[in-house]
Scaffold this motif. Structure first.
Motif, PDB file in Angstrom:
ATOM      1  N   LYS A   1       3.658   0.547 -10.470  1.00 33.81           N
ATOM      2  CA  LYS A   1       4.224   1.102  -9.076  1.00 33.81           C
ATOM      3  C   LYS A   1       3.402   1.498  -8.100  1.00 33.81           C
ATOM      4  O   LYS A   1       3.675   1.609  -7.375  1.00 33.81           O
ATOM      5  CB  LYS A   1       5.370   2.103  -9.958  1.00 33.81           C
ATOM      6  CG  LYS A   1       6.905   1.957 -10.740  1.00 33.81           C
ATOM      7  CD  LYS A   1       7.231   0.723 -10.066  1.00 33.81           C
ATOM      8  CE  LYS A   1       8.876   0.313 -10.693  1.00 33.81           C
ATOM      9  NZ  LYS A   1       9.604  -0.261 -10.094  1.00 33.81           N
ATOM     10  N   ASP A   2       2.387   1.302  -8.355  1.00 33.06           N
ATOM     11  CA  ASP A   2       1.576   1.579  -7.555  1.00 33.06           C
ATOM     12  C   ASP A   2       1.266   0.681  -5.916  1.00 33.06           C
ATOM     13  O   ASP A   2       2.697   0.154  -5.310  1.00 33.06           O
ATOM     14  CB  ASP A   2      -0.335   0.609  -7.489  1.00 33.06           C
ATOM     15  CG  ASP A   2       0.028  -0.242  -7.796  1.00 33.06           C
ATOM     16  OD1 ASP A   2      -0.902  -1.498  -6.616  1.00 33.06           O
ATOM     17  OD2 ASP A   2       0.220  -0.632  -8.431  1.00 33.06           O
ATOM     18  N   ILE A   3       0.957   1.700  -4.676  1.00 29.02           N
ATOM     19  CA  ILE A   3       1.553   1.210  -3.598  1.00 29.02           C
ATOM     20  C   ILE A   3       0.945  -0.082  -2.837  1.00 29.02           C
ATOM     21  O   ILE A   3       1.197  -0.750  -2.207  1.00 29.02           O
ATOM     22  CB  ILE A   3       0.751   1.903  -2.679  1.00 29.02           C
ATOM     23  CG1 ILE A   3      -0.942   2.358  -1.919  1.00 29.02           C
ATOM     24  CG2 ILE A   3       1.026   3.473  -2.515  1.00 29.02           C
ATOM     25  CD1 ILE A   3      -1.714   2.858  -0.835  1.00 29.02           C
TER      26      ILE A   3
ATOM     27  N   GLY B   1       3.465  -3.211  -2.088  1.00 23.19           N
ATOM     28  CA  GLY B   1       3.380  -3.530  -0.894  1.00 23.19           C
ATOM     29  C   GLY B   1       3.084  -5.143  -0.606  1.00 23.19           C
ATOM     30  O   GLY B   1       3.956  -5.785   0.124  1.00 23.19           O
ATOM     31  N   ALA B   2       2.822  -5.123  -1.572  1.00 23.79           N
ATOM     32  CA  ALA B   2       2.432  -7.050  -2.009  1.00 23.79           C
ATOM     33  C   ALA B   2       3.449  -7.911  -2.389  1.00 23.79           C
ATOM     34  O   ALA B   2       4.310  -8.835  -1.694  1.00 23.79           O
ATOM     35  CB  ALA B   2       1.160  -7.346  -3.123  1.00 23.79           C
TER      36      ALA B   2
ATOM     37  N   LEU C   1       8.145 -10.886   0.594  1.00 23.81           N
ATOM     38  CA  LEU C   1       8.851 -10.959   0.944  1.00 23.81           C
ATOM     39  C   LEU C   1       8.889 -11.542   2.518  1.00 23.81           C
ATOM     40  O   LEU C   1      10.055 -12.596   2.981  1.00 23.81           O
ATOM     41  CB  LEU C   1       9.977 -10.222   0.905  1.00 23.81           C
ATOM     42  CG  LEU C   1      10.361  -9.760  -0.267  1.00 23.81           C
ATOM     43  CD1 LEU C   1      10.694  -7.890  -0.633  1.00 23.81           C
ATOM     44  CD2 LEU C   1      11.181 -10.841  -0.713  1.00 23.81           C
ATOM     45  N   LEU C   2       8.375 -10.743   3.673  1.00 26.80           N
ATOM     46  CA  LEU C   2       7.874 -11.076   5.175  1.00 26.80           C
ATOM     47  C   LEU C   2       7.752 -12.497   4.979  1.00 26.80           C
ATOM     48  O   LEU C   2       7.475 -13.115   5.513  1.00 26.80           O
ATOM     49  CB  LEU C   2       7.581 -10.264   5.637  1.00 26.80           C
ATOM     50  CG  LEU C   2       7.276  -9.341   6.970  1.00 26.80           C
ATOM     51  CD1 LEU C   2       6.983  -8.720   7.610  1.00 26.80           C
ATOM     52  CD2 LEU C   2       6.421 -10.712   7.357  1.00 26.80           C
TER      53      LEU C   2
ATOM     54  N   ILE D   1      -3.962  -8.176  -1.431  1.00 26.55           N
ATOM     55  CA  ILE D   1      -3.163  -7.023  -1.703  1.00 26.55           C
ATOM     56  C   ILE D   1      -2.658  -6.347  -2.898  1.00 26.55           C
ATOM     57  O   ILE D   1      -3.593  -5.453  -3.069  1.00 26.55           O
ATOM     58  CB  ILE D   1      -1.998  -7.046  -0.641  1.00 26.55           C
ATOM     59  CG1 ILE D   1      -2.148  -7.476   0.831  1.00 26.55           C
ATOM     60  CG2 ILE D   1      -1.296  -5.548  -0.783  1.00 26.55           C
ATOM     61  CD1 ILE D   1      -0.882  -7.668   1.813  1.00 26.55           C
ATOM     62  N   ALA D   2      -2.581  -7.435  -3.409  1.00 30.52           N
ATOM     63  CA  ALA D   2      -2.203  -6.941  -4.890  1.00 30.52           C
ATOM     64  C   ALA D   2      -3.501  -6.837  -5.561  1.00 30.52           C
ATOM     65  O   ALA D   2      -3.536  -6.020  -6.721  1.00 30.52           O
ATOM     66  CB  ALA D   2      -1.196  -7.804  -5.880  1.00 30.52           C
TER      67      ALA D   2
END
Length: 228
Positions: free
Chosen positions: A12-14, A18-19, A24-25, A144-145
């Motif tokens: 659940k980290d940002i 975010g990744a 999805l985007l 990002i991940a």
């Protein structure tokens, strides 16, 4: 191009979250690329103007996404981590496809008439940046991940703000995990699709999903046997 598959994870980290949002985007962008690539050779004369509008809308979305990352996201994340080099590979990836993406826009905006549109020429341009483009839109997710393991990464539950990424996409991908993404009140989502979406509605017939975010048959391929 293939969608990015985001492995289910309890983290659940940002950066993990975010990744997932970025995946999805990016999948929206990849599906847009595919819809243009597959339909371009089969556009009828009467549909050329609408297809050009659809294709330019995709370009503007990709360019806006790129500019927002470079101008906002990258700087904010670098500040959080205290690491100016954390996006170095991503910057290089951006540069690898911007030339071809720019040529895509130049070709479509310089046509003297919609009748001059050539699906073969558009695909030639797209093929010139296809490989680095696809590589980036998968690679950035891992970048990002992986930031979750950075020594200065905020832990889950940290009050540090994260940038939320929103884009419409089809519901069936990884349902039910992201079935209702992006998060927004249903009346607003309905208005965006049914009211705002009525503007240039003839363009959206080329999209890969319907108004209910379900995959649909591509408009220009309804009577065509797809070979590539």
């Amino acid at each position: 191009m293939t969608d990015h598959v985001d492995d289910a994870t309890p983290k659940k980290d940002i950066f993990t979250t975010g990744a997932s949002h970025m995946a999805l985007l990016h999948n929206c962008i990849i599906r847009g690329f595919n819809s243009i690539w597959l339909q371009a050779p089969h556009i009828k004369e009467a549909d050329k103007a609408d297809f050009i509008g659809y294709s330019l809308t995709w370009f503007k979305f990709v360019k806006s996404h790129h500019d927002d990352e470079e101008d906002n996201l990258f700087n904010k994340v670098a500040d959080i981590l205290g690491d100016e080099g954390v996006w170095s590979q991503t910057h290089e990836e951006h540069e690898s496809f911007l030339g071809g993406l720019g040529e895509f826009n130049t070709y479509l905006t310089s046509l003297k008439s919609p009748s001059d549109f050539s699906g073969e020429e558009l695909r030639r341009i797209m093929a010139s940046f296809h490989e680095p483009f696809e590589n980036h839109f998968h690679s950035e997710i891992s970048t990002i991940a992986d930031m979750a393991g950075h020594p200065k990464a905020p832990q889950a539950g940290s009050p540090k703000r994260r940038r939320r990424l929103q884009c419409s996409r089809h519901r069936s991908a990884e349902a039910p995990l992201w079935e209702n993404w992006p998060p927004m009140p249903n009346p607003i989502k309905w208005g965006m699709v049914n009211i705002a979406g009525s503007w240039y509605s003839s363009w959206w017939k080329f999209s890969s999903c319907d108004a209910n975010q379900r995959p649909k048959e591509l408009y220009a391929l309804k009577d065509v046997e797809v070979k590539s």
